[in-house]
Design a protein around this motif. Structure first.
Motif, PDB file in Angstrom:
ATOM      1  N   LEU A  16       0.702  -1.209  -0.061  1.00 30.60           N
ATOM      2  CA  LEU A  16      -0.057   0.054  -0.002  1.00 30.60           C
ATOM      3  C   LEU A  16       0.970   1.304  -0.056  1.00 30.60           C
ATOM      4  CD1 LEU A  16      -2.477  -1.232   2.835  1.00 30.60           C
ATOM      5  CD2 LEU A  16      -2.636  -1.315   0.353  1.00 30.60           C
ATOM      6  N   GLY A  18       1.939   5.146   1.099  1.00 31.07           N
ATOM      7  CA  GLY A  18       1.703   5.605   2.146  1.00 31.07           C
ATOM      8  C   GLY A  18       1.637   7.058   2.273  1.00 31.07           C
ATOM      9  N   ILE A  19       1.313   7.562   3.238  1.00 25.19           N
ATOM     10  CA  ILE A  19       1.091   9.200   3.359  1.00 25.19           C
ATOM     11  C   ILE A  19       2.135   9.386   4.465  1.00 25.19           C
ATOM     12  CG2 ILE A  19       0.032  11.562   3.806  1.00 25.19           C
ATOM     13  CD1 ILE A  19      -2.414  10.119   2.472  1.00 25.19           C
ATOM     14  N   SER A  20       1.841   8.562   5.614  1.00 28.34           N
ATOM     15  CA  SER A  20       2.679   8.777   6.588  1.00 28.34           C
ATOM     16  C   SER A  20       3.991   8.345   6.528  1.00 28.34           C
ATOM     17  CB  SER A  20       2.067   8.072   8.012  1.00 28.34           C
ATOM     18  OG  SER A  20       1.948   6.695   7.784  1.00 28.34           O
ATOM     19  N   SER A  21       5.026   8.421   7.261  1.00 28.20           N
ATOM     20  CA  SER A  21       6.157   7.810   7.311  1.00 28.20           C
ATOM     21  C   SER A  21       6.925   8.282   5.964  1.00 28.20           C
ATOM     22  CB  SER A  21       6.418   6.450   7.411  1.00 28.20           C
ATOM     23  OG  SER A  21       5.791   5.771   8.776  1.00 28.20           O
ATOM     24  N   SER A  24       6.245   6.481   2.632  1.00 28.61           N
ATOM     25  CA  SER A  24       6.863   5.374   2.207  1.00 28.61           C
ATOM     26  C   SER A  24       5.594   4.057   2.222  1.00 28.61           C
ATOM     27  CB  SER A  24       7.864   4.752   3.226  1.00 28.61           C
ATOM     28  OG  SER A  24       7.422   4.765   4.725  1.00 28.61           O
ATOM     29  N   SER A  25       5.821   3.044   1.474  1.00 25.88           N
ATOM     30  CA  SER A  25       4.946   2.201   1.240  1.00 25.88           C
ATOM     31  C   SER A  25       4.886   1.110   2.420  1.00 25.88           C
ATOM     32  CB  SER A  25       4.982   1.265   0.106  1.00 25.88           C
ATOM     33  OG  SER A  25       4.693   2.098  -1.231  1.00 25.88           O
ATOM     34  N   ARG A  26       3.813   0.385   2.872  1.00 28.37           N
ATOM     35  CA  ARG A  26       3.682  -0.588   3.877  1.00 28.37           C
ATOM     36  C   ARG A  26       3.205  -1.868   3.211  1.00 28.37           C
ATOM     37  NH1 ARG A  26       0.797   1.777   8.403  1.00 28.37           N
ATOM     38  NH2 ARG A  26       1.807   3.875   7.566  1.00 28.37           N
ATOM     39  N   CYS A  60       8.774  -1.368   0.886  1.00 31.78           N
ATOM     40  CA  CYS A  60       8.160  -1.028   1.964  1.00 31.78           C
ATOM     41  C   CYS A  60       8.863  -0.753   3.169  1.00 31.78           C
ATOM     42  CB  CYS A  60       7.169  -2.409   2.309  1.00 31.78           C
ATOM     43  SG  CYS A  60       5.849  -2.617   1.170  1.00 31.78           S
ATOM     44  N   GLU A  64       2.632  -4.672   8.461  1.00 36.67           N
ATOM     45  CA  GLU A  64       1.664  -4.687   9.387  1.00 36.67           C
ATOM     46  C   GLU A  64       0.428  -5.882   9.286  1.00 36.67           C
ATOM     47  OE1 GLU A  64       0.145  -1.003  10.049  1.00 36.67           O
ATOM     48  OE2 GLU A  64      -0.841  -0.931   8.126  1.00 36.67           O
TER      49      GLU A  64
END
Length: 94
Positions: A16, A18-21, A24-26, A60, A64
């Protein structure tokens, strides 16, 4: 796949954006399943290790997963593999 061609384990890995971090993707790991007759043989561990390696290879910065609060054996399994309790999950079903 076992010696007779039957699937004995599976999982779903979603990568996915990401917007946070810092954007970066997670990796989201879901539906880790091992056939009852094949449990306690390290198959689940190999599946999860593959998913973590694949998520990392796809850029990633974290993986999670969610597990039901009643699945204490699963929680111990994931903690043994290095996952840490970090979220409170919530569900809306239709």
């Amino acid at each position: 796949v076992d010696g007779e061609g039957a699937v004995v384990g599976c999982l779903q890995l979603a990568v996915l954006p990401g917007i946070s971090s810092q954007g970066s993707s997670r990796g989201l790991l879901e539906d880790v399943r091992v056939a009852k007759y094949c449990r306690s043989r390290g198959i689940g561990e190999l599946l999860v290790q593959w998913a973590v390696t694949e998520a990392r290879a796809q850029g990633c910065t974290l993986v999670e997963l969610l597990t039901h609060h009643t699945r204490v054996d699963a929680q111990r399994f994931y903690e043994r593999l290095g996952f840490a309790r970090s979220h409170l999950g919530m569900t809306l079903r239709f």
